[in-house]
Design a protein around this motif. Sequence first.
Motif, PDB file in Angstrom:
ATOM      1  N   TYR A  88       0.835  -1.216   0.000  1.00 63.17           N
ATOM      2  CA  TYR A  88       0.000   0.000   0.000  1.00 63.17           C
ATOM      3  C   TYR A  88       0.866   1.262   0.000  1.00 63.17           C
ATOM      4  N   MET A  89       1.902   1.275   0.849  1.00 61.49           N
ATOM      5  CA  MET A  89       2.757   2.480   0.938  1.00 61.49           C
ATOM      6  C   MET A  89       3.560   2.682  -0.351  1.00 61.49           C
ATOM      7  N   GLN A  90       3.979   1.590  -0.961  1.00 58.10           N
ATOM      8  CA  GLN A  90       4.706   1.736  -2.226  1.00 58.10           C
ATOM      9  C   GLN A  90       3.769   2.284  -3.302  1.00 58.10           C
ATOM     10  N   TRP A  91       2.537   1.806  -3.297  1.00 55.74           N
ATOM     11  CA  TRP A  91       1.556   2.275  -4.293  1.00 55.74           C
ATOM     12  C   TRP A  91       1.276   3.770  -4.096  1.00 55.74           C
ATOM     13  N   LEU A  92       1.108   4.198  -2.828  1.00 54.97           N
ATOM     14  CA  LEU A  92       0.904   5.638  -2.584  1.00 54.97           C
ATOM     15  C   LEU A  92       2.112   6.452  -3.043  1.00 54.97           C
ATOM     16  N   SER A  93       3.301   5.865  -2.979  1.00 57.15           N
ATOM     17  CA  SER A  93       4.548   6.585  -3.273  1.00 57.15           C
ATOM     18  C   SER A  93       4.929   6.537  -4.746  1.00 57.15           C
ATOM     19  N   ARG A  94       4.096   5.890  -5.580  1.00 56.33           N
ATOM     20  CA  ARG A  94       4.481   5.762  -6.989  1.00 56.33           C
ATOM     21  C   ARG A  94       4.704   7.135  -7.603  1.00 56.33           C
ATOM     22  N   GLU A  95       5.766   7.214  -8.381  1.00 56.02           N
ATOM     23  CA  GLU A  95       6.176   8.440  -9.088  1.00 56.02           C
ATOM     24  C   GLU A  95       6.825   9.491  -8.195  1.00 56.02           C
ATOM     25  N   VAL A  96       6.930   9.268  -6.871  1.00 58.48           N
ATOM     26  CA  VAL A  96       7.748  10.177  -6.055  1.00 58.48           C
ATOM     27  C   VAL A  96       9.196   9.702  -6.208  1.00 58.48           C
ATOM     28  N   PRO A  97      10.116  10.587  -6.638  1.00 57.28           N
ATOM     29  CA  PRO A  97      11.489  10.138  -6.833  1.00 57.28           C
ATOM     30  C   PRO A  97      12.107   9.573  -5.548  1.00 57.28           C
ATOM     31  N   THR A  98      12.905   8.523  -5.688  1.00 57.46           N
ATOM     32  CA  THR A  98      13.579   7.913  -4.541  1.00 57.46           C
ATOM     33  C   THR A  98      14.403   8.964  -3.800  1.00 57.46           C
ATOM     34  N   GLY A  99      14.285   8.986  -2.490  1.00 60.72           N
ATOM     35  CA  GLY A  99      15.088   9.902  -1.680  1.00 60.72           C
ATOM     36  C   GLY A  99      14.480  11.282  -1.530  1.00 60.72           C
ATOM     37  N   LYS A 100      13.349  11.530  -2.181  1.00 56.95           N
ATOM     38  CA  LYS A 100      12.763  12.885  -2.115  1.00 56.95           C
ATOM     39  C   LYS A 100      11.734  12.979  -0.993  1.00 56.95           C
ATOM     40  N   ASN A 101      11.869  14.015  -0.154  1.00 53.72           N
ATOM     41  CA  ASN A 101      10.834  14.316   0.836  1.00 53.72           C
ATOM     42  C   ASN A 101       9.703  15.044   0.138  1.00 53.72           C
ATOM     43  N   VAL A 102       8.498  14.516   0.219  1.00 53.48           N
ATOM     44  CA  VAL A 102       7.372  15.226  -0.408  1.00 53.48           C
ATOM     45  C   VAL A 102       7.075  16.499   0.389  1.00 53.48           C
ATOM     46  N   PRO A 103       6.497  17.522  -0.257  1.00 54.97           N
ATOM     47  CA  PRO A 103       6.045  18.686   0.514  1.00 54.97           C
ATOM     48  C   PRO A 103       4.941  18.219   1.460  1.00 54.97           C
ATOM     49  N   GLY A 104       5.036  18.594   2.744  1.00 57.45           N
ATOM     50  CA  GLY A 104       4.028  18.132   3.704  1.00 57.45           C
ATOM     51  C   GLY A 104       4.406  16.839   4.387  1.00 57.45           C
ATOM     52  N   ARG A 105       5.685  16.357   4.199  1.00 57.19           N
ATOM     53  CA  ARG A 105       6.111  15.172   4.958  1.00 57.19           C
ATOM     54  C   ARG A 105       6.111  15.501   6.455  1.00 57.19           C
ATOM     55  N   GLY A 106       5.753  14.551   7.272  1.00 59.03           N
ATOM     56  CA  GLY A 106       5.808  14.742   8.726  1.00 59.03           C
ATOM     57  C   GLY A 106       4.786  15.754   9.202  1.00 59.03           C
ATOM     58  N   PHE A 107       5.264  16.717   9.948  1.00 59.34           N
ATOM     59  CA  PHE A 107       4.361  17.693  10.566  1.00 59.34           C
ATOM     60  C   PHE A 107       4.872  19.102  10.339  1.00 59.34           C
ATOM     61  N   LEU A 108       3.968  20.075  10.428  1.00 61.52           N
ATOM     62  CA  LEU A 108       4.361  21.481  10.383  1.00 61.52           C
ATOM     63  C   LEU A 108       5.316  21.772  11.526  1.00 61.52           C
ATOM     64  N   ARG A 109       6.124  22.776  11.395  1.00 65.52           N
ATOM     65  CA  ARG A 109       6.904  23.241  12.545  1.00 65.52           C
ATOM     66  C   ARG A 109       6.247  24.526  13.037  1.00 65.52           C
ATOM     67  N   ILE A 110       5.768  24.524  14.269  1.00 67.13           N
ATOM     68  CA  ILE A 110       5.163  25.748  14.807  1.00 67.13           C
ATOM     69  C   ILE A 110       5.817  26.079  16.150  1.00 67.13           C
ATOM     70  N   LYS A 111       5.682  27.326  16.565  1.00 69.81           N
ATOM     71  CA  LYS A 111       6.289  27.780  17.830  1.00 69.81           C
ATOM     72  C   LYS A 111       5.234  28.496  18.657  1.00 69.81           C
ATOM     73  N   SER A 112       5.310  28.338  19.986  1.00 68.84           N
ATOM     74  CA  SER A 112       4.376  29.096  20.826  1.00 68.84           C
ATOM     75  C   SER A 112       5.082  30.341  21.341  1.00 68.84           C
ATOM     76  N   GLU A 113       4.331  31.437  21.416  1.00 67.62           N
ATOM     77  CA  GLU A 113       4.928  32.689  21.895  1.00 67.62           C
ATOM     78  C   GLU A 113       5.183  32.622  23.392  1.00 67.62           C
ATOM     79  N   GLN A 114       4.190  32.094  24.123  1.00 67.19           N
ATOM     80  CA  GLN A 114       4.362  31.935  25.574  1.00 67.19           C
ATOM     81  C   GLN A 114       4.547  30.453  25.873  1.00 67.19           C
ATOM     82  N   PRO A 115       5.082  30.124  27.061  1.00 69.05           N
ATOM     83  CA  PRO A 115       5.205  28.701  27.409  1.00 69.05           C
ATOM     84  C   PRO A 115       3.827  28.035  27.376  1.00 69.05           C
ATOM     85  N   PRO A 116       3.730  26.831  26.831  1.00 69.08           N
ATOM     86  CA  PRO A 116       2.437  26.132  26.789  1.00 69.08           C
ATOM     87  C   PRO A 116       1.856  25.978  28.195  1.00 69.08           C
ATOM     88  N   ASP A 117       0.536  26.107  28.305  1.00 63.29           N
ATOM     89  CA  ASP A 117      -0.113  26.134  29.605  1.00 63.29           C
ATOM     90  C   ASP A 117      -1.271  25.138  29.629  1.00 63.29           C
TER      91      ASP A 117
END
Length: 277
Positions: free
Chosen positions: A141-170
């Motif tokens: 299934y994962m190979q089928w979803l990955s078809r045509e993505v070049p080997t070694g390439k991170n797709v845009p949107g891999r993993g998670f966004l990077r976000i920062k909090s202005e104040q310490p999380p509460d």
Amino acid sequence: MIRRGQRAGTSVVALLIVTCCICLPVTAAEDDRYPGWSDSPIPDGPVGEAIASGWRILAHTQENAPAYAGNALNCTSCHLNGGRTPWAAPWVGVWGVFPEYRSRNAKVNALQDRINDCFRRSLNGRPLPFESREMIGILAYMQWLSREVPTGKNVPGRGFLRIKSEQPPDQARGAQVYARKCTLCHGDAGQGSFAASGEIIYPPLWGPKSFNIGAGMARLNTAAAFVKANMPFGQGGSLSDQEAFDVAAFFTRQPRPDFAGKLEDWPKGGKPDDARY
Ligand code: HEC
Ligand code: HEC
């Protein structure tokens, strides 16, 4: 259940909820290059059968891999829309980026190792034998979803966004965000909700049926980033970064199963600040 020729569709829940436009930094042009992002019919033949069996395990994990799943979640409870949602750790492209070095076990990990990490932690269960029918189906299934993505390439949107909090999380502020924006679906005790058949309607966020303390989702930054991009379901991007951090500080710290293998993590250092142990 899907059959060959049918589509590996969204969950019933997803279909019932109106999805709003999510304005996140993934460009349509880059997306369109990879057919795995869109819902397409599974091919015929023996490989198609393996792909379909992999999808069934990932989308209905308890029913189709009961010996390995230790809680009520499905893999697709976090890897949304069958692993086709950017910034929800999509599986599009994962085929070509493993083996990969990970500091958590200080080893080069095969895709099978990474899959088993989520079985042991996110599903609070047991690893699949590499040569098992279940593992082969998931890989197909994962190979089928990955078809045509070049080997070694991170797709845009891999993993998670990077976000920062202005104040310490509460956590106290997070409890209020939770009550206003999350209880409706995930319940006031984080317990989620289930159909009479046992099928998940809304997945549990804490307690015995949720992910264990060793899971990526138990980490503050990861949970905040997932929530920011994807929750409330269908309204991703609607919380401020601060609200996402506050609510993550609240739900990640609630009681959940322990992880026996925790003492073996980060054997050569590199433990992130937001780990639960
Ligand atoms: C509770 C949420 C959750 C569930 C359920 C879950 N995962 Fe994950 N998964 C994650 C997180 C979080 C990450 C990224 C972890 C990190 O950044 O360290 C991840 C990463 C992955 C990756 C690597 C993605 C990449 O880009 O490197 C694979 C493959 C994967 N999971 C497979 C699975 C499978 C198979 C299942 C079902 C057995 C599953 N996951 C269930 C949260 C989850
Ligand atoms: C409209 C219902 C709804 C609301 C409101 C909602 N969620 Fe969810 N949430 C879902 C669904 C549905 C899934 C699983 C998606 C799937 O299986 O396709 C999910 C999955 C999750 C997951 C990953 C799976 C798990 O159990 O750990 C987390 C974490 C999460 N939601 C957090 C939140 C937080 C925090 C809020 C409030 C800011 C929130 N959700 C609001 C419906 C909702």
